[in-house]
Write an enzyme that holds these catalytic residues in place. Structure first.
Site: not given
Lengths: 183, 183
Positions: B120, B133, B163
């Site tokens: 990510v 997000k 997270y």
């Protein structure tokens, strides 16, 4: 048959070949004396054999998972998961031409960097004999032969030491396993 | 083009269709006044677009990973990993007919039960704007539409709260993420 190979006779050269369902290994050979139907004394071998074969009997696999108390999962989804796993490893007790599924593990992967091991199970009758360790070593050997550099798993608290004994580290450098469930 | 769809105009029915590379969504539309070559005032849109397209420019992806200081990986392996990921999600800044890769994430999966999110990344110029997000929500939506029940990842200490804010839990019921490296 040539289909079965003993683990210890497998050369390092063989161990780096592509994972195929026909690679199988015996880790243990126990000779039993037995009387057959016509009264002759036969040598019957009991062996533990590992396989990457995917064509598993799903009911036999379900029975194995039942034996350790896992909740049942739809066989359609289990079939799909097996098809899309990078590695499917099974452990068998073989006696003559009979075989019994006694262990299972599988791994998802991107085929390049990461693999994650799921659904590691050994039948209770065969636990505490070093067979879970042998199964995991087989899985790690297979993943290593595919040049996977990062092997991960999510371990329940009571099996942390089992995996530590195999060289797994929990939360290295503070990296945490995280879960998200649909809501 | 019909190729682009705005996120908010996408019906729930659409969101459950199979992930295809042509599904793209805009989350933000900013109108800019601009003078074009012939002196006319034009409305130029700046949009953030998400895609599951796999045909990425690997050099552009490498540049994005460089921007956050990741160590370089062989492009041959990156290509293989992308091919064998279950989901590849990218985030783009789109202005007129120009687009710039500003975010990326991918997931491995057994296509049935488990998915694990890897790699990510959001370009530093676009961090702290809620775009990480938005990217993760896009990834979770895609995984959820595939009926994946267990979404996992391994988080560095400094992104645990990020997270958690998305609903991820660390070590639920004492389950630990574990790593094994070849030795």
């Amino acid at each position: 048959m040539g289909f079965w190979k003993t683990w210890f006779s497998t050369s390092e050269a063989n161990s780096t070949t592509r994972t195929t369902p026909s690679e199988e290994y015996a880790v243990e050979t126990v000779g039993n004396s037995d009387l057959n139907g016509v009264g002759e004394v036969h040598q019957q071998e009991t062996r533990i054999v590992f396989s990457t074969e995917r064509d598993l009997d799903l009911y036999e696999l379900e029975e194995l998972c039942d034996s350790v108390g896992w909740s049942r999962r739809p066989l359609r989804k289990v079939k799909k998961a097996i098809e899309h796993s990078f590695l499917v490893a099974s452990m068998w007790q073989v006696r003559g031409n009979k075989r019994r599924l006694i262990g299972f593990a599988r791994a998802t992967s991107d085929h390049a960097f990461n693999a994650t091991i799921w659904d590691v199970v050994v039948h209770p009758d065969f636990q505490a004999k070093g067979l879970g360790k042998a199964l995991m070593k087989y899985v790690l050997k297979k993943l290593r032969s595919e040049e996977i550099s990062n092997v991960t798993l999510f371990a329940d608290p009571h099996v942390l030491d089992f995996y530590r004994g195999l060289g797994f580290m929990s939360d290295p450098e503070g990296i945490k396993g995280m879960f998200w469930y649909p809501h």
